[in-house]
Each structure stands twice: as structure tokens, then as C-alpha cells.
Scaffold this motif. Structure first.
Motif, short mmCIF file in Angstrom:
data_model
loop_
_atom_site.label_atom_id
_atom_site.label_comp_id
_atom_site.label_asym_id
_atom_site.label_seq_id
_atom_site.Cartn_x
_atom_site.Cartn_y
_atom_site.Cartn_z
N GLY A 51 14.23 40.29 -6.32
CA GLY A 51 13.95 41.42 -7.20
C GLY A 51 14.63 42.67 -6.64
N THR A 102 12.09 44.51 -10.17
CA THR A 102 12.41 43.85 -11.43
C THR A 102 13.44 42.76 -11.16
OG1 THR A 102 13.53 44.11 -13.54
CG2 THR A 102 14.09 45.71 -11.86
N GLN A 103 13.44 41.73 -12.02
CA GLN A 103 14.48 40.72 -11.83
C GLN A 103 15.67 40.97 -12.74
OE1 GLN A 103 14.11 36.67 -13.28
NE2 GLN A 103 12.08 37.09 -14.09
N THR A 104 15.63 42.08 -13.49
CA THR A 104 16.77 42.39 -14.34
C THR A 104 17.93 42.90 -13.49
OG1 THR A 104 15.22 43.02 -16.02
CG2 THR A 104 17.49 43.70 -16.38
N GLY A 105 19.08 42.31 -13.69
CA GLY A 105 20.26 42.76 -12.97
C GLY A 105 20.42 42.14 -11.59
N ASN A 133 25.70 34.69 -16.03
CA ASN A 133 24.90 34.75 -17.25
C ASN A 133 25.47 33.83 -18.33
OD1 ASN A 133 24.06 36.38 -19.95
ND2 ASN A 133 22.52 36.40 -18.30
N LYS A 136 17.67 34.25 -19.84
CA LYS A 136 17.02 35.51 -19.46
C LYS A 136 16.37 35.42 -18.08
CE LYS A 136 16.07 37.19 -24.07
NZ LYS A 136 15.21 36.80 -25.15
N TRP A 137 16.30 34.21 -17.55
CA TRP A 137 15.57 34.00 -16.29
C TRP A 137 16.56 34.18 -15.14
CZ3 TRP A 137 12.68 28.81 -14.94
CH2 TRP A 137 11.76 29.05 -13.91
N GLU A 138 16.73 35.44 -14.75
CA GLU A 138 17.77 35.73 -13.74
C GLU A 138 17.42 35.14 -12.38
OE1 GLU A 138 19.87 39.36 -13.54
OE2 GLU A 138 19.22 40.01 -15.51
N ARG A 139 16.13 35.07 -12.08
CA ARG A 139 15.74 34.51 -10.78
C ARG A 139 16.20 33.04 -10.69
NH1 ARG A 139 10.17 36.86 -10.27
NH2 ARG A 139 11.17 38.83 -9.76
#
Ligand SMILES: Nc1nc2c(ncn2[C@@H]2O[C@H](COP(=O)(O)OP(=O)(O)OP(=O)(O)O)[C@@H](O)[C@H]2O)c(=O)[nH]1
Length: 553
Positions: free
Chosen positions: A469, A384-387, A394, A448-451
Motif C-alpha cells: 500500500g 491505499t492500493q491504488t497506484g 494493468n 482492479k486488484w492491484e495488490r
């Protein structure tokens, strides 16, 4: 020796002497693509301020009338110089620097630099190019490690000094170093390396460790039968020292070499100041710039989207840098023929969103989750790319307000496609999403696009890892796993390298082993020093006697 026909069987080369055979070459008969024959005429000792002593060798050849040179650091000996020549006697041999008993040459592949003459840089100290510092850097390195510099009299990448001056004037009129050559009817690089190769072979050198950023040199040497076992980057000091930003001409020259002439970029590109400041923080925070010209322009030390600001080529042509070059130059869209429809139809004040080089350079490859193809506990392993972004990053990003903003009573969401243009690389990298430009629905939400956020954090070291990821819930067991990668982002064109790295979180942290080891070492060192000082000069708890106002002196 009898007359010889050259390999291509075209021109007759009259050979008079009995050694390397070029004493009476009629060079008007020769062509640059012929097999080069070289002969070392003399060598002598040069004690140098770069440290130690090197030996300067002068060559003649059958291709041109120039005196090319070899600057030798260490045990490498010319075959042609040391042969027995007609009419040789001891004095003649000593005068030209030939030796009686030739020592063994060093068998290890030497450091080699093939350097082209640059009167303006090396003698006049011109800051239009990096030639002088490259030569000096090579001499410094070789004074310590040994090696050979083949110094080729190929002024101006082979076009000669007079035409190089014409090229410089064209650059002042708005060309870059490549387009100026083309405008003069020359190739981008008019040099050949067959003479340089012949000189290397005269030293019995078959394998080299080449000091260069120029892939053309590597290719040419390989074609001439020399094995390049390693390339060592020549990093000009102007890439390393922010204080030298004033050498704007040289900056433009270096950027053209990197961006348009395929010179290799390892160890310098992501650290380069033109790259690291190429963004607009307010635009990334969602600010609506109704006109591309509202985006703040260059100021020393501030950010600046550079030539990826104006997405309309006609408008970009109207804005020039301090050196007179237009913003449309180097812009990949404006260099296409025909210009992409999206760009051609863009409003005259259209802007790239996000603007600048960093966003445009984002890797657009796709990487799948892992699928088990043998002996695993679970069938797939998901990322996942979250976190993955640093929490503090952010706050630097927000969704652009274009889709919701109103100007002169008109909602802007109808005009997104004309005013906001995805960076060139995104449109080719993600054709399904951004190939036809933005609509109010496909605008990326940068918050929201952490990448993207990870990508925008500039790398401190030349070789960088970007977290793509993570999986924090599942342990990845042993087994055979398959990953599918769509390699879209083309780094081969400038001999770049990409790798996919799977790493585990360790006790010392997963991201940068060096930093965690450093912290550990500094902590341990401080602890030991503390223990040592306590044992050496113990003090009671609450001892205030050493405070300055309590000391007698
Ligand atoms: N035509 C032209 N030649 C230039 C310009 N600036 C420098 N040169 C020439 O470019 C050549 C630089 O050659 P090299 O030092 O071998 O460097 P390189 O080809 O950039 O490759 P590496 O330094 O090995 O990475 C010299 O012949 C210079 O005279 C320019 O603006 N136009």
C-alpha cells in the motif's frame, strides 16, 4: 576403565580399552537413541581436485557397524585419535595419523555439513537427486573457508541401498520420494544424528555454521547439545540453471523436499522455473475455459498451471506428468482426508481460478492502517492500493467473463460455484470471502486488484519486497504508531520469514536501493569517461572523419 552402563541404564556396554571405550562394543545390544560413543581409527591426508588438502578421518561407534567419516578442512583435531592408546608406539601413532603435539584447534564455529551417503548420486552420477552436487559444493566452499563434512553411511535417508532402489521403482510408478518411503513401511526420514554429533564433539566442536536446507538436521543437532549459530543454504545448481530442466526426476525430488518435507526454501523458491511459469495468462485476462482441460498444458518454456489446474481430484488423477505422476499429487486439496466439500462437489472439469502456484501463494495476511498511540499530528495514517502496480501490468489482467458469459444458451453465472474454485490458500486465508467458493458476486476483479497484480510480478532476487500500500498525500510525522497484522499466511512451516517494511520515497527511488545506486554509479562512470576522452583526444563538433566510410584504411 571399568564397565559402564549407558545413560538410559538399559544395556551393558563392555569396555575393553582405556581410551574412548568402544573396542569391544557388542553392537547388537545397542539402539539408535542411545548416547553415541565414537572413536577415530585413522586419518590421512587427501590432496584433492577441489583445491588444497583435506584430512579424511574414519570412525567406529557403538550404535551401528558402519564406518562413518569426517572430512576435515583446516585446524580441527580428533581427541580420540590423538589419545594415548594401549600398546601405542611411535610407528603405530604415525600410521593412524595421530600427532605428538596437538596444535590449538580453531576456536571459531566452523562450517559443518552433515552429509548422508548416496551411492547412486555420488558414484553413479544419478540425476534422480541432488546429493552429488551438494557434496561437491560443500567441498569447494570448505577448500576455501575451512570446515568439516561429517559423511554418514546412511544410504537412502537411512533405509539402505536395497530399499532405496525399491523406493525408486515406486517413484516410477507414481509415488514421490516421501510417499515411497512410507509405502515401504519406513518413516519419511529414518536418520538420526547422534553419531554425527558425537563426532563433532570428538573435535571439541560445540558451535557450528551448518550447511543444509534440512530443518530436521538443525533440530537434531540442537537436541544433542550442538549450537547452530547460522544456517547456510545449500542451493543445488539445478535450481539455478534453467538449462538443466531436463533432470525431471531431480526436479520432482527437490519439489517434494520443499513442499512436503519442510526443507528450507530461502534463496530459491520464487526464482524456480516451475514456480515462475505456473499461471495461465489468458485466464488472467478473463478468458472463459469451459473445461479445465482446455487450459494449455506444459510445454517447455511456456506457462503451465501445474498441479493447481484441475480442481476435481478424480479428474486430476487421470492426468499424468511425463514422469508418470498424477496431477492430484501435491495438490493440497486432494491430499486432505476427507477432500474439502467444495472440491468433492466440483464439476469434473472444474478449474482453479486463478490457476497455478503463484496466485495460490499470495499472502493473505491483513494489515491495518496506522493508528497514532502517542505524540502524532494526525490520528491515523492510511494506505491505499491504488497506484501500487506497474502501469504496464494493468493490461495483463481483466475480470473473468464467467459471470456474464453464456454457453449453449445457458448463462454461466449459475454454475460459477461448480466450475471455478478459489486456490486452496485463498479459501483458508480469506474464509469470509472465498471459504465457500465463488458466486457470480464475489469473483475477484483482477483488473482492479492491484495488490494481486503486484503479487503476480515475479521477484528477480531471492528476497523480495511486494508493495502492499502507499500514501502519496500525507507525510508520516514522527510519533508512536500502531499497526495490526493478522498473520494468516503460514511461512513458519517451512522456516520462511516475513517482514513488514515501511519505506519512504527517496531521491533515488524507494523500491530497490541497489538498482538506483547502480544507475547512479554507471551514469557517473560514463560521464567521467566522456570527460576523460574529451580531454585526451578533443574533436570538433560535427567531426565526421572517424566514421568508417571516411577513414582511409
Ligand atoms: N529413501 C530415499 N532416499 C533418497 C532418495 N534420493 C536421495 N536419497 C538419500 O537422501 C539422502 C540425502 O541426504 P543429504 O545429502 O544429507 O541431504 P538432505 O537430507 O536432503 O539435507 P541437506 O542436503 O542438508 O539439505 C542420502 O542418504 C541419499 O541416499 C530417495 O528418493 N529415496
Amino acid at each position: 576403565m571399568s564397565p559402564t552402563v549407558n545413560k538410559k541404564g538399559m544395556d551393558l556396554v563392555e569396555i575393553e580399552s582405556s581410551d574412548s571405550g568402544i573396542d569391544s562394543v557388542d553392537s547388537t545390544l545397542q539402539h539408535a537413541d542411545e548416547e553415541a560413543i565414537v572413536k577415530c581409527l585413522a586419518q590421512c591426508r587427501i590432496p584433492s581436485t577441489y583445491g588444497g588438502t583435506h584430512r579424511l578421518h574414519i570412525y567406529k561407534n557403538n550404535i551401528d557397524q558402519e564406518e562413518h567419516m569426517a572430512i576435515v578442512f583446516g585446524d580441527y583435531y580428533s581427541t580420540s585419535l590423538n589419545l594415548q592408546w594401549e600398546g601405542d608406539d611411535e610407528i603405530k601413532r604415525r600410521m593412524r595419523g595421530a600427532m605428538e603435539d596437538l596444535p590449538e584447534s580453531d576456536p571459531t564455529p566452523p562450517l559443518v555439513r552433515i552429509h548422508s551417503c548416496c551411492f547412486t548420486g555420488e558414484t553413479l552420477g544419478s540425476t534422480r537427486c541432488d546429493c552429488a552436487e551438494q557434496l561437491q559444493e560443500a567441498m569447494k566452499i570448505m577448500s576455501v573457508q575451512g570446515g568439516i563434512i561429517i559423511y554418514m553411511k546412511q544410504e537412502g535417508r537411512g533405509i539402505g541401498l536395497a530399499d532405496k532402489l525399491l523406493a525408486y521403482n515406486l517413484i516410477d510408478m507414481g509415488h514421490d520420494t516421501l510417499s515411497a518411503n512410507l509405502a515401504l513401511g519406513h518413516p519419511a526420514d529414518a536418520r538420526t544424528y547422534n553419531i554425527a554429533t558425537a563426532i563433532l564433539k570428538d573435535f571439541n566442536i560445540q558451535k557450528v555454521r551448518l550447511l543444509t536446507n534440512n530443518p530436521h538436521k538443525i533440530k537434531s543437532l540442537k537436541e544433542e547439545g550442538i549450537i547452530v549459530v547460522e544456517r547456510l543454504a545449500m542451493i543445488p545448481s539445478s535450481w539455478k540453471e534453467p538449462s538443466s530442466w531436463k533432470a525431471q526426476d531431480r526436479d520432482g525430488y527437490l519439489m517434494t523436499k520443499v513442499q512436503r518435507m519442510g526443507h528450507e526454501t530461502s534463496n530459491m523458491y520464487t526464482n524456480h522455473r516451475l514456480f515462475v511459469k505456473s499461471l495461465d495468462p489468458d485466464q488472467l485476462l478473463g478468458k472463459v475455459y469451459l473445461q479445465a482441460s482446455d487450459i494449455p498444458m506444459a510445454g517447455v518454456g511456456t506457462t503451465d498451471c501445474g498441479f493447481l489446474q484441475y480442481a476435481n481430484c478424480n479428474t486430476a488423477k487421470g492426468y499424468t506428468w511425463l514422469n508418470g505422476r498424477s496431477h492430484a499429487e501435491n495438490n493440497p486439496d486432494c491430499e486432505k482426508n476427507p477432500i474439502p466439500t467444495l472440491i468433492a462437489n466440483a464439476d469434473s472439469q472444474a478449474q482453479y481460478y486463478p490457476c497455478g502456484l503463484i496466485a495460490n501463494a499470495m499472502f493473505s495476511d491483513t494489515i491495518s492502517d496506522l493508528t497514532c498511540i502517542g505524540n502524532c499530528r494526525i490520528s491515523s495514517y492510511q494506505f491505499t492500493q491504488t497506484g501500487i502496480a506497474w502501469p504496464e501490468d494493468n493490461g495483463l489482467y481483466a475480470k473473468t467473463q464467467w459471470a456474464t458469459a453464456v454457453s449453449n444458451g445457458q448463462p454461466l453465472n449459475q454454475t460459477v460455484n461448480k466450475f471455478l474454485i478459489p486456490p486452496p490458500q485463498w479459501r483458508t486465508g480469506w474464509p469470509d470471502i472465498y471459504g465457500n467458493g465463488y458466486t457470480a458476486d464475489n469473483l475477484p476483479d483482477l483488473a482492479k486488484w492491484e495488490r494481486f497484480q503486484v503479487w503476480m510480478r515475479k521477484a528477480g532476487l531471492p528476497t523480495a519486497r511486494k508493495l502492499w500500500g502507499r500514501n502519496t498525500t500525507e507525510i508520516m510525522d514522527a510519533g508512536t504508531w500502531q499497526v495490526s497484522v493478522t498473520d494468516v499466511w503460514d511461512c513458519v512451516r517451512f522456516s520462511g520469514r516475513k517482514a513488514l517494511v515501511f519505506a519512504e520515497t527517496g531521491v533515488l527511488g524507494p523500491r530497490n536501493d541497489f538498482m538506483s545506486h547502480l544507475f547512479f554509479a554507471v551514469g557517473a562512470g560514463s560521464l567521467l569517461a566522456g570527460i576523460f576522452l574529451v580531454l585526451l583526444k578533443p574533436r570538433t563538433t560535427g567531426d565526421l572523419s572517424m566514421l568508417s566510410w571516411n577513414r582511409n584504411e
